[in-house]
Design an enzyme around this catalytic site. Structure first.
Site, short mmCIF file in Angstrom:
data_model
loop_
_atom_site.label_atom_id
_atom_site.label_comp_id
_atom_site.label_asym_id
_atom_site.label_seq_id
_atom_site.Cartn_x
_atom_site.Cartn_y
_atom_site.Cartn_z
N GLY A 20 -20.47 -1.57 -12.07
CA GLY A 20 -19.77 -2.82 -11.76
C GLY A 20 -19.12 -3.54 -12.93
O GLY A 20 -18.89 -4.74 -12.87
N ILE A 97 -14.86 7.67 0.54
CA ILE A 97 -13.45 7.79 0.92
C ILE A 97 -13.25 7.06 2.24
O ILE A 97 -13.92 7.36 3.24
CB ILE A 97 -13.04 9.27 1.01
CG1 ILE A 97 -13.18 9.89 -0.39
CG2 ILE A 97 -11.62 9.42 1.53
CD1 ILE A 97 -13.09 11.40 -0.41
N HIS A 114 -8.59 4.33 -10.94
CA HIS A 114 -9.06 5.71 -11.12
C HIS A 114 -8.99 6.07 -12.61
O HIS A 114 -7.99 5.78 -13.27
CB HIS A 114 -8.19 6.65 -10.29
CG HIS A 114 -8.66 8.06 -10.34
ND1 HIS A 114 -9.76 8.49 -9.63
CD2 HIS A 114 -8.22 9.14 -11.03
CE1 HIS A 114 -9.96 9.78 -9.88
NE2 HIS A 114 -9.04 10.19 -10.71
N ASP A 150 -6.88 9.62 -3.91
CA ASP A 150 -6.23 9.26 -5.18
C ASP A 150 -4.74 9.60 -5.20
O ASP A 150 -4.21 10.06 -6.21
CB ASP A 150 -6.95 9.97 -6.36
CG ASP A 150 -8.42 9.57 -6.45
OD1 ASP A 150 -8.74 8.43 -6.11
OD2 ASP A 150 -9.24 10.41 -6.84
#
Ligand code: GAR
Length: 192
Positions: A20, A97, A114, A150
């Site tokens: 986090g 996902i 990402h 992605d």
């Protein structure tokens, strides 16, 4: 007469699975007067996610959602998001996902960060793959989320140089530092 200043912030949710650091960074960003987002809820698929501590620390609601049944989990999340009037979602180290159906409900309103220079290294273990291929550069990408992993429209990217001394650990740390700059900048780009 006193005039109200300040812009209305977009009610946002942050989805996490782990440490986090991006969540913490986004919370701090959201507190800035010129930030376009206000974080109303943290969603985690992992009850042990370290990042959940920021819920108490910053007094933000949290929900832990078990993804054993993916369809049911998403249904539950959608219900929460509608109840909280959420209009924008930031995935920040969220390792599940999302389905086509879920994404459709928030079309163009879900961002992901990402740790690679997409389209290179979609999926997992990006740093190890960059090192294995002796790449000269790595980096991070903020993109819109679509139904392919992605693969959504790239909003912003930031490069880092890979040196001979780099390990997956050092590269991860370098890239994370860039992520913390990039994510707020990409949110501003999308929402302002
Ligand atoms: C970040 O490096 C983020 O880019 C990556 O997970 C890390 C989470 O760190 N996300 C993905 O790999 C998504 N496919 P954090 O929990 O400290 O923000």
């Amino acid at each position: 007469m006193k005039k109200l200043i300040g812009l209305k912030k977009t009610r946002s949710a942050v989805f996490i699975s782990g440490t986090g650091t991006n969540l913490k960074n986004l919370i701090n960003f959201s507190h800035k007067i010129n930030s376009p987002i206000s974080i109303k809820i943290i969603i985690s698929n992992n009850k042990k996610a370290k990042g959940l501590k920021y819920s108490n620390q910053y007094k933000i609601k949290k929900q832990i959602i078990n993804f054993k049944n993916h369809k049911f989990a998403e249904k539950k999340i959608l219900k929460i998001l509608f109840k909280e009037k959420i209009n924008f979602i930031c995935l920040a180290g969220f390792m599940k996902i999302l389905s086509k159906n879920f994404i459709k409900k928030f079309k163009g309103k879900i961002l992901n960060i990402h740790p690679s220079l997409l389209p290179k290294y979609k999926g997992l273990n990006t740093h190890a793959r960059a090192l294995q291929n002796r790449d000269k550069f790595s980096g991070c990408t903020v993109h819109l989320v679509n139904s392919k992993l992605d693969s959504g429209k790239i909003i912003m990217q930031e490069k880092v140089k890979i040196t001979k001394k780099d390990t997956t650990f050092s590269l991860k740390r370098k890239v994370l530092k860039k992520e913390h700059k990039l994510y707020p900048a990409a949110i501003k780009k999308i929402l302002r």
